[in-house]
Design a protein around this motif. Structure first.
Motif, PDB file in Angstrom:
ATOM      1  N   TRP A   1       0.800  -1.223   0.000  1.00  0.00           N
ATOM      2  CA  TRP A   1       0.000   0.000   0.000  1.00  0.00           C
ATOM      3  C   TRP A   1       0.832   1.272   0.000  1.00  0.00           C
ATOM      4  O   TRP A   1       0.557   2.190  -0.763  1.00  0.00           O
ATOM      5  CB  TRP A   1      -0.959   0.007   1.207  1.00  0.00           C
ATOM      6  N   VAL A   2       1.835   1.305   0.876  1.00  0.00           N
ATOM      7  CA  VAL A   2       2.610   2.552   1.001  1.00  0.00           C
ATOM      8  C   VAL A   2       3.570   2.686  -0.160  1.00  0.00           C
ATOM      9  O   VAL A   2       3.607   3.703  -0.857  1.00  0.00           O
ATOM     10  CB  VAL A   2       3.384   2.585   2.343  1.00  0.00           C
ATOM     11  N   VAL A   3       4.343   1.610  -0.384  1.00  0.00           N
ATOM     12  CA  VAL A   3       5.356   1.677  -1.435  1.00  0.00           C
ATOM     13  C   VAL A   3       4.710   1.477  -2.811  1.00  0.00           C
ATOM     14  O   VAL A   3       4.900   2.273  -3.728  1.00  0.00           O
ATOM     15  CB  VAL A   3       6.463   0.617  -1.194  1.00  0.00           C
ATOM     16  N   GLY A   4       3.876   0.421  -2.920  1.00  0.00           N
ATOM     17  CA  GLY A   4       3.323   0.063  -4.229  1.00  0.00           C
ATOM     18  C   GLY A   4       2.278   1.046  -4.731  1.00  0.00           C
ATOM     19  O   GLY A   4       2.390   1.572  -5.836  1.00  0.00           O
ATOM     20  N   TYR A   5       1.256   1.339  -3.900  1.00  0.00           N
ATOM     21  CA  TYR A   5       0.160   2.194  -4.371  1.00  0.00           C
ATOM     22  C   TYR A   5       0.294   3.656  -3.954  1.00  0.00           C
ATOM     23  O   TYR A   5      -0.579   4.465  -4.241  1.00  0.00           O
ATOM     24  CB  TYR A   5      -1.184   1.646  -3.849  1.00  0.00           C
ATOM     25  N   GLY A   6       1.363   3.978  -3.257  1.00  0.00           N
ATOM     26  CA  GLY A   6       1.594   5.388  -2.915  1.00  0.00           C
ATOM     27  C   GLY A   6       0.677   5.938  -1.836  1.00  0.00           C
ATOM     28  O   GLY A   6       0.438   7.148  -1.772  1.00  0.00           O
ATOM     29  N   HIS A   7       0.145   5.055  -0.954  1.00  0.00           N
ATOM     30  CA  HIS A   7      -0.682   5.551   0.149  1.00  0.00           C
ATOM     31  C   HIS A   7       0.251   5.962   1.295  1.00  0.00           C
ATOM     32  O   HIS A   7       0.246   5.414   2.394  1.00  0.00           O
ATOM     33  CB  HIS A   7      -1.650   4.426   0.594  1.00  0.00           C
ATOM     34  N   SER A   8       1.076   6.979   0.993  1.00  0.00           N
ATOM     35  CA  SER A   8       2.234   7.278   1.852  1.00  0.00           C
ATOM     36  C   SER A   8       1.872   7.829   3.218  1.00  0.00           C
ATOM     37  O   SER A   8       2.673   7.754   4.149  1.00  0.00           O
ATOM     38  CB  SER A   8       3.145   8.287   1.158  1.00  0.00           C
ATOM     39  N   SER A   9       0.689   8.415   3.370  1.00  0.00           N
ATOM     40  CA  SER A   9       0.377   9.050   4.657  1.00  0.00           C
ATOM     41  C   SER A   9       0.324   8.010   5.786  1.00  0.00           C
ATOM     42  O   SER A   9       0.489   8.359   6.949  1.00  0.00           O
ATOM     43  CB  SER A   9      -0.939   9.818   4.575  1.00  0.00           C
ATOM     44  N   VAL A  10       0.134   6.740   5.424  1.00  0.00           N
ATOM     45  CA  VAL A  10       0.142   5.676   6.439  1.00  0.00           C
ATOM     46  C   VAL A  10       1.462   5.693   7.222  1.00  0.00           C
ATOM     47  O   VAL A  10       1.488   5.485   8.439  1.00  0.00           O
ATOM     48  CB  VAL A  10      -0.065   4.303   5.752  1.00  0.00           C
ATOM     49  N   ALA A  11       2.544   6.005   6.533  1.00  0.00           N
ATOM     50  CA  ALA A  11       3.875   5.986   7.169  1.00  0.00           C
ATOM     51  C   ALA A  11       4.002   7.047   8.260  1.00  0.00           C
ATOM     52  O   ALA A  11       4.913   7.000   9.088  1.00  0.00           O
ATOM     53  CB  ALA A  11       4.958   6.179   6.109  1.00  0.00           C
ATOM     54  N   GLU A  12       3.090   8.012   8.278  1.00  0.00           N
ATOM     55  CA  GLU A  12       3.152   9.057   9.316  1.00  0.00           C
ATOM     56  C   GLU A  12       2.816   8.511  10.702  1.00  0.00           C
ATOM     57  O   GLU A  12       3.094   9.161  11.708  1.00  0.00           O
ATOM     58  CB  GLU A  12       2.188  10.199   8.967  1.00  0.00           C
ATOM     59  N   HIS A  13       2.173   7.333  10.754  1.00  0.00           N
ATOM     60  CA  HIS A  13       1.849   6.763  12.069  1.00  0.00           C
ATOM     61  C   HIS A  13       3.023   6.006  12.686  1.00  0.00           C
ATOM     62  O   HIS A  13       2.941   5.562  13.826  1.00  0.00           O
ATOM     63  CB  HIS A  13       0.652   5.803  11.954  1.00  0.00           C
ATOM     64  N   ALA A  14       4.102   5.846  11.938  1.00  0.00           N
ATOM     65  CA  ALA A  14       5.301   5.175  12.487  1.00  0.00           C
ATOM     66  C   ALA A  14       6.311   6.249  12.859  1.00  0.00           C
ATOM     67  O   ALA A  14       6.860   6.930  11.995  1.00  0.00           O
ATOM     68  CB  ALA A  14       5.890   4.235  11.448  1.00  0.00           C
ATOM     69  N   THR A  15       6.511   6.411  14.165  1.00  0.00           N
ATOM     70  CA  THR A  15       7.353   7.522  14.638  1.00  0.00           C
ATOM     71  C   THR A  15       8.619   7.015  15.318  1.00  0.00           C
ATOM     72  O   THR A  15       8.570   6.019  16.050  1.00  0.00           O
ATOM     73  CB  THR A  15       6.531   8.363  15.648  1.00  0.00           C
ATOM     74  N   LEU A  16       9.724   7.713  15.079  1.00  0.00           N
ATOM     75  CA  LEU A  16      10.989   7.346  15.726  1.00  0.00           C
ATOM     76  C   LEU A  16      11.531   8.529  16.523  1.00  0.00           C
ATOM     77  O   LEU A  16      11.309   9.687  16.148  1.00  0.00           O
ATOM     78  CB  LEU A  16      12.027   6.948  14.685  1.00  0.00           C
ATOM     79  N   HIS A  17      12.248   8.215  17.591  1.00  0.00           N
ATOM     80  CA  HIS A  17      12.945   9.243  18.372  1.00  0.00           C
ATOM     81  C   HIS A  17      14.434   8.986  18.156  1.00  0.00           C
ATOM     82  O   HIS A  17      14.953   7.978  18.645  1.00  0.00           O
ATOM     83  CB  HIS A  17      12.598   9.122  19.853  1.00  0.00           C
TER      84      HIS A  17
END
Ligand SMILES: Cc1cc2nc3c(=O)[nH]c(=O)nc-3n(C[C@H](O)[C@H](O)[C@H](O)COP(=O)(O)OP(=O)(O)OC[C@H]3O[C@@H](n4cnc5c(N)ncnc54)[C@H](O)[C@@H]3O)c2cc1C
Length: 475
Positions: free
Chosen positions: A53-69
């Motif tokens: 979904w994120v890489v293949g179909y470009g639904h990139s906003s999903v990646a905003e829920h993965a946060t790193l410090h």
């Protein structure tokens, strides 16, 4: 399934950042509760979801829920600038105002390895750090003559109170090579973009920092940063526009045009008031604008007063103020720029850090009897900068101390200007940035006489007084 309201945490101690992101993403198609979705997921299934979904179909906003410090230590302030150029993230860094720098706390760029100019670079950095160290007791002693001890004040309390004032002056000597620590909280989407910029950067230190951050990200959000890579596009633009820039001769900076409001919307005040009316009335925008345009100045002033007059400190004014945009061309010392750059809700275009726009001299430096030493240090830094710039202007920036001036183009709106001016004109702000805030406030009030004076710039201090009180010279 329960119809009761439920609010709970997806525990980052239990679920990986990628799994949390997929748990939220799946609510788009699944009627299950988040808890149930998370229960069914494994890291492997999450990776497959992101891949599709994120890489293949470009639904990139999903990646905003993965946060790193991410903790970054002992990088130059130039590298910190690149990190903090990423607006959709949060940062806290070592302060030049509240901490002192130890000798040798500077980075040596790998571009200079084996180069004849390396020794000159080292000598200049050592000299700047040594001058900084020597300035501290001199300035502290001078501070004691300017700020009397309060009755019953202990040595340590008095020292703490003086420290910000004299360290604020000494910091003009610290070069951009000075090491800093910075903590960054960032989501995987913003991080991928940030990594692309770091990996494309002309400075080796920044590329290495990008590689280190990418390695951490690959362990924690492997699918989401997999395609972070250097962008030839950035290199091409830089080459094209640098070549064009060489064809135009720059007008020498004479110290006068340091805060120019180069562009603003002349009807912005009416537009803001019409937008607020639009929010609360059942009118289209043309009708709202026509109504506001037909009001008298007095009536508009009343509306402006209702919009901003009673807005207390810590209350964010209405979003409609964002309809008024303006652009400043600023020249300010690097120390002040370093603070300005922390304001994310605006567009900033800084030029490279050079010595070409001269440097400021804080008045205390002169009055403490350290002026000639300061000027000699700045002259040496300037000469080394020019020698290194022939090799690489980017590498040369490392030796430029905070006292040198920097140009930045700033496009912002009235809402974020209100926040910037309030924070940076406050009595506890550094005098360099207070000067900028007061001057910007004056320029804004000149063109926006209704709303400008209601922005939250601290009253009672004028930029001319700050120049007089805190500086011997400004360029
Ligand atoms: C007295 C003082 C001391 C400071 N000392 C230090 C220090 O030691 N170290 C240091 O690193 N910094 C320091 N800072 C800088 C400070 O932490 C801010 O980064 C800087 O002032 C920019 O302010 P801001 O984040 O409110 O503004 P902006 O970035 O301009 O944002 C404007 C507003 O938008 C909202 N906003 C923007 N981004 C986010 C987000 N990601 N999440 C939630 N809300 C957001 C907030 O409401 C914010 O006020 C200091 C600042 C001051 C005034």
């Amino acid at each position: 399934m329960s119809k009761l309201r439920q609010v709970y945490l997806l525990d980052p101690q239990r679920l990986s950042p990628e799994t949390i992101a997929v748990t939220f993403a799946k609510t788009s198609r699944s009627p299950e509760s988040f808890r149930d979705i998370a229960e069914e997921l494994t890291d492997e299934k999450s990776a497959q979801f992101h891949e599709k979904w994120v890489v293949g179909y470009g639904h990139s906003s999903v990646a905003e829920h993965a946060t790193l410090h991410i903790a970054v230590e002992n990088v130059s302030r130039l590298a910190v600038e690149v990190l903090e150029g990423n607006r959709l993230a949060s940062f806290t860094e070592k302060s030049t105002r509240y901490q002192k720098w130890e000798e040798d706390a500077f980075i040596v760029p790998e571009e200079l390895e084996g180069h004849p100019l390396k020794q000159r670079y080292l000598d200049t950095c050592h000299m700047l750090f040594d001058t900084y160290q020597r300035s501290l007791p001199v300035l502290e002693q001078y501070a004691q003559t300017r700020i009397p001890r309060k009755a019953g004040e202990s040595d340590s309390a008095y020292e703490r109170r003086l420290r910000t004032d004299y360290v604020d002056v000494a910091r003009f000597l610290l070069p951009a090579a000075s090491m800093a620590n910075v903590g960054m909280t960032i989501n995987a989407r913003a991080l991928e973009h940030a990594l692309c910029k770091m990996l494309s950067h002309p400075l080796a230190e920044v590329r290495r920092m990008g590689e280190d951050i990418k390695e951490i990200a690959e362990k924690n959000v492997p699918t989401l940063v997999k395609y972070a890579h250097a962008l030839p596009y950035l290199q091409q633009i830089s080459e094209t526009f640098t070549a064009v820039g060489r064809q135009v001769s720059a007008i020498a900076f004479d110290g006068r045009q340091w805060c120019t409001l180069v562009d603003y919307d002349r009807s912005a005040e009416d537009k803001v008031l019409a937008a607020v009316l639009y929010r609360y009335a059942n009118l289209d925008f043309e009708q709202a604008a026509a109504y506001i345009a037909s009001r008298t100045i007095r009536e508009k002033l009343d509306l402006a007063q209702a919009l901003l007059g009673d807005c207390e400190t810590h209350t964010t004014p209405l979003r409609e103020l964002e309809h008024a945009f303006f652009t400043f061309d600023l020249i300010l010392d690097q120390g002040a720029y370093y603070e300005l750059k922390r304001h994310r809700m605006m567009t900033q275009t800084p030029q490279a850090l050079t010595t070409l726009l001269g440097h400021a001299t804080p008045r205390w430096m002169t009055e403490a009897g350290f002026g000639e030493t300061y000027h000699q240090a700045m002259r040496t830094a300037d000469e080394t900068y020019r020698a290194l710039a022939a090799l690489s202007p980017e590498v040369a920036s490392y030796v430029v101390p905070n006292g040198f001036n920097r140009r930045v183009l700033l496009t912002l709106n009235l809402r974020t200007a209100s926040h910037l001016l309030e924070l940076r004109s406050a009595p506890n702000a550094h005098f360099s940035i207070r000067r900028v805030a007061q001057r910007m406030s004056e320029e804004i009030a000149r063109v926006y006489p209704l709303l400008g004076p209601m922005l939250r710039c601290t009253p009672g201090e004028r930029w001319q007084e700050i120049e007089q009180t805190y500086f011997t010279s400004l360029y």
